[in-house]
Design a protein around this motif. Structure first.
Motif, PDB file in Angstrom:
ATOM      1  N   UNK A 184       0.317  -1.464  -0.046  1.00 32.84           N
ATOM      2  CA  UNK A 184       0.212   0.110   0.260  1.00 32.84           C
ATOM      3  C   UNK A 184       0.876   1.248  -0.428  1.00 32.84           C
ATOM      4  N   UNK A 185       0.554   2.203  -1.170  1.00 36.54           N
ATOM      5  CA  UNK A 185       1.188   3.579  -0.948  1.00 36.54           C
ATOM      6  C   UNK A 185      -0.076   4.396  -1.162  1.00 36.54           C
TER       7      UNK A 185
ATOM      8  N   UNK B 155      -5.219   0.407  -7.646  1.00 36.51           N
ATOM      9  CA  UNK B 155      -5.880  -0.517  -6.182  1.00 36.51           C
ATOM     10  C   UNK B 155      -4.754  -0.052  -5.141  1.00 36.51           C
ATOM     11  N   UNK B 156      -3.824  -0.334  -5.457  1.00 38.59           N
ATOM     12  CA  UNK B 156      -2.809  -0.336  -3.643  1.00 38.59           C
ATOM     13  C   UNK B 156      -2.418   1.484  -3.247  1.00 38.59           C
ATOM     14  N   UNK B 157      -2.561   2.136  -4.117  1.00 42.79           N
ATOM     15  CA  UNK B 157      -1.928   3.821  -3.997  1.00 42.79           C
ATOM     16  C   UNK B 157      -4.020   3.911  -3.031  1.00 42.79           C
ATOM     17  N   UNK B 158      -3.477   5.138  -2.210  1.00 40.22           N
ATOM     18  CA  UNK B 158      -4.995   5.035  -1.081  1.00 40.22           C
ATOM     19  C   UNK B 158      -5.065   6.727  -0.965  1.00 40.22           C
TER      20      UNK B 158
ATOM     21  N   UNK C 212      -9.562  -4.909   0.528  1.00 38.14           N
ATOM     22  CA  UNK C 212      -8.409  -4.253  -0.372  1.00 38.14           C
ATOM     23  C   UNK C 212     -10.023  -3.800  -1.395  1.00 38.14           C
ATOM     24  N   UNK C 213     -11.049  -3.386  -0.875  1.00 39.45           N
ATOM     25  CA  UNK C 213     -12.358  -2.263  -1.382  1.00 39.45           C
ATOM     26  C   UNK C 213     -12.184  -0.917  -2.273  1.00 39.45           C
TER      27      UNK C 213
ATOM     28  N   UNK D  41      -9.263   6.581  -0.556  1.00 43.94           N
ATOM     29  CA  UNK D  41      -9.942   6.438  -0.895  1.00 43.94           C
ATOM     30  C   UNK D  41      -8.991   6.172  -2.334  1.00 43.94           C
ATOM     31  N   UNK D  42      -9.622   4.946  -2.936  1.00 40.08           N
ATOM     32  CA  UNK D  42      -8.408   4.381  -3.563  1.00 40.08           C
ATOM     33  C   UNK D  42      -8.253   5.182  -4.938  1.00 40.08           C
ATOM     34  N   UNK D  43      -6.903   5.415  -5.292  1.00 45.90           N
ATOM     35  CA  UNK D  43      -6.586   5.661  -6.982  1.00 45.90           C
ATOM     36  C   UNK D  43      -7.386   5.533  -8.105  1.00 45.90           C
ATOM     37  N   UNK D  44      -7.556   4.732  -7.997  1.00 49.42           N
ATOM     38  CA  UNK D  44      -8.948   3.713  -8.261  1.00 49.42           C
ATOM     39  C   UNK D  44      -9.994   4.407  -8.873  1.00 49.42           C
ATOM     40  N   UNK D  45     -10.499   4.225  -8.014  1.00 42.89           N
ATOM     41  CA  UNK D  45     -12.044   5.155  -7.321  1.00 42.89           C
ATOM     42  C   UNK D  45     -11.922   6.550  -7.793  1.00 42.89           C
ATOM     43  N   UNK D  46     -10.581   7.350  -7.252  1.00 44.87           N
ATOM     44  CA  UNK D  46     -10.454   8.836  -8.545  1.00 44.87           C
ATOM     45  C   UNK D  46     -10.829   8.655 -10.174  1.00 44.87           C
TER      46      UNK D  46
END
Length: 561
Positions: A162-163, A266-269, A296-297, A348-353
């Motif tokens: 996680x980053x 997915x692993x960047x918050x 990891x939601x 939130x996850x970067x993927x969501x953003x």
């Protein structure tokens, strides 16, 4: 912490037609600079309390000038907001149905008024009671786990996976206030996993001097990356505020840190916050733990720390303190448990953003607009999970009690206008969201903002006046029921004051509140809620008449913090 002298390696001058420079200020020739620091750590001798496991790597410092066309914004033209029908009018309808009801119902039927008015009041009291119980439960969990070391609860593989990107939005806040906030991030147990983004507005006074000072100060505090962005003023289809600032900062950071790999997203918050945010030193570790624990939601969950406004709160007026205590209780008992919306500081996850096209720059409340925008992308109601450590946020304040009251009212107005405006945005976009998802969230949002916050306080006042002067021949059991409801309501408020005794201590906040002063604040709580509802009543009608023109972000005055 000692200051370190490092000069920016490059700057870029460009012409921005929306910015009017001060010809007496030589620094106005520079518009935007991004400073990027590669991975580095401090020797243990300088910060002995920080992570002994971080390896010492050579420090590589690179400054990257950002051309004006480098960062795409991707947003559409702002509508003028003068349509005949806008969905925020539902708030006005609810207020006008609920609040005057006690004045006209007795003339229609005295018997109906005897039973209907206490029943409605009982519904409001029940909502407050449920919220206070849920708040007490979450506060108990936070206090119970206060000694947890979340860093040790993660495996090395989980920590390395996680980053974190933390973006703090700044405008006219004093430099010392910004430093106090960033200091709490530099003191994180997982600081080496943080890419720190400090984003300023172009019209910030002495903006380049502030960037230089902060760079010198934090260049060797252990952040994985250190980035400064300056959001240009006058970009078309934007309004000044945190939304547009955060949108620009996140897009810039993603581009400069080369975070475009969809799988790694997915692993960047990402955590966004204000300049008056003080984090618990376990926040990043606790966020990582909760994210891993939730499996990891990436596209389903946003994380919200419980916010407490005890930053000099004991030195402020009763209306500011009461509002701060109730806001914390409402977050613990309503916003988080019912996934209504995030507030100020959220992760939130970067993927969501990326999937949600970042932050809509034409609105003023990034917390609610992100939730709504991203629900449209995922096609589902996003869950809000609590990060089990508290975070300190600055309350409204002012130099004198008069300025403090004006600031309090101004921010209450802004919050109400923002909530009404984003509800219109949600209803417009709801066609992209499944019907049941749209219905459940919109009803929850309306009950919380339109009924509980905007209407319940004014209804309590009008109901009391009607019972006193208009309703006749009230049975004694109804009178006793009214007293019982008032007692339950005050007990719900009491829980907010009890929570305030324990949780701020976890943030090393030590307040001096004399018992009689605390009692006075407790007794004044219903009156503050009524005053707050009056401000909201005014704000709802202002946005009804003036539309989008009033939806602007007025930055809070933080000088006295």
């Amino acid at each position: 912490m000692t200051s370190h002298l490092n000069n920016l390696k490059a700057t870029l001058s460009y012409q921005n037609p929306g910015f009017q420079p001060d010809m007496n200020d030589r620094k106005t020739q520079y518009r935007r600079t991004v400073s990027y620091n590669d991975y580095y750590t401090l020797p243990e001798t300088e910060l002995p309390e920080q992570r002994p496991t971080i390896s010492s790597l050579p420090i590589t410092h690179v400054s990257i000038p950002i051309p004006e066309t480098t960062v795409p914004i991707n947003h559409h033209e702002i509508k003028d907001g003068r349509q005949r029908f806008r969905w925020n009018l539902i708030f006005n309808v609810l207020v006008w149905i609920i609040c005057p009801l006690p004045f006209w119902l007795p003339f229609l039927s005295n018997k109906a008024a005897i039973y209907v008015l206490p029943s409605i009041q009982g519904t409001f009291v029940l909502i407050w009671f449920i919220i206070s119980i849920l708040a007490a439960r979450n506060a108990f969990l936070i206090f119970h786990y206060r000694h947890r070391d979340y860093s040790t609860m993660l495996t090395t593989e989980e920590r390395n996976k996680i980053r974190h990107v933390v973006a703090i939005s700044c405008y006219k806040e004093p430099l010392e206030l910004i430093k106090r906030s960033v200091d709490t991030l530099a003191a994180q147990t997982e600081v080496n996993r943080i890419s720190m983004v400090i984003s300023f507005e172009e019209r910030t006074p002495d903006v380049h001097l502030k960037c230089q000072t902060l760079e010198d100060y934090y260049s060797k505090t252990g952040f994985r990356d250190l980035i400064f962005t300056i959001h240009p003023y006058g970009i078309p289809n934007e309004i000044p505020g945190k939304c547009s600032n955060s949108n620009y900062a996140l897009r810039t950071a993603v581009q400069q840190l080369k975070l475009n790999d969809e799988q790694n997203g997915n692993h960047i918050l990402v955590t966004t916050c204000d300049a008056d945010s003080q984090f618990h030193r376990q926040y990043i570790a606790a966020l990582t733990y909760q994210y891993v624990k939730d499996n990891y939601p990436t596209l389903t969950t946003i994380y919200q720390p419980p916010l407490f406004y005890n930053w000099n709160l004991d030195g402020l007026s009763f209306f500011t303190r009461i509002t701060g205590l109730l806001r914390s209780t409402l977050m613990l008992g309503a916003l988080i448990p019912f996934s209504i919306n995030t507030m100020s500081i959220f992760s939130f996850s970067l993927t969501l953003a990326k999937s949600g096209n970042y932050v809509h720059p034409a609105y003023q409340m990034d917390d609610i607009i992100c939730l709504i925008r991203w629900m449209g992308v995922t096609g589902r109601r996003l869950s809000i999970h609590m990060v089990p450590v508290p975070v300190l946020s600055g309350p409204t304040c002012g130099r004198t009690i008069e300025y403090e009251f004006m600031e309090w009212a101004r921010q209450a107005r802004r919050w109400t206008i923002g909530a009404a405006e984003v509800f219109h945005y949600f209803m417009v976009k709801s066609r992209h969201i499944p019907f049941l998802t749209s219905l459940s969230w919109s009803l929850t949002f309306l009950i919380y903002y339109g009924i509980l916050l905007c209407s319940s306080g004014l209804y309590s006042l009008t109901s009391f006046l009607a019972t006193l002067f208009l309703v006749e021949e009230i049975p004694i059991n109804i009178i006793y029921t009214t007293y019982l409801l008032f007692s339950i309501q005050m007990f719900s408020f009491l829980i907010a004051f009890i929570i305030d005794i324990f949780i701020p201590r976890l943030l090393d906040v030590h307040e001096c509140i004399f018992f009689l002063r605390n009692l006075f604040h407790f007794l004044m709580t219903p009156f503050v809620l009524i005053a707050y509802s009056l401000v909201e009543f005014y704000a709802l009608h202002e946005v009804m008449i003036r539309g989008k023109k009033v939806c602007k972000h007025g930055a809070s005055n933080k000088n006295t913090l």
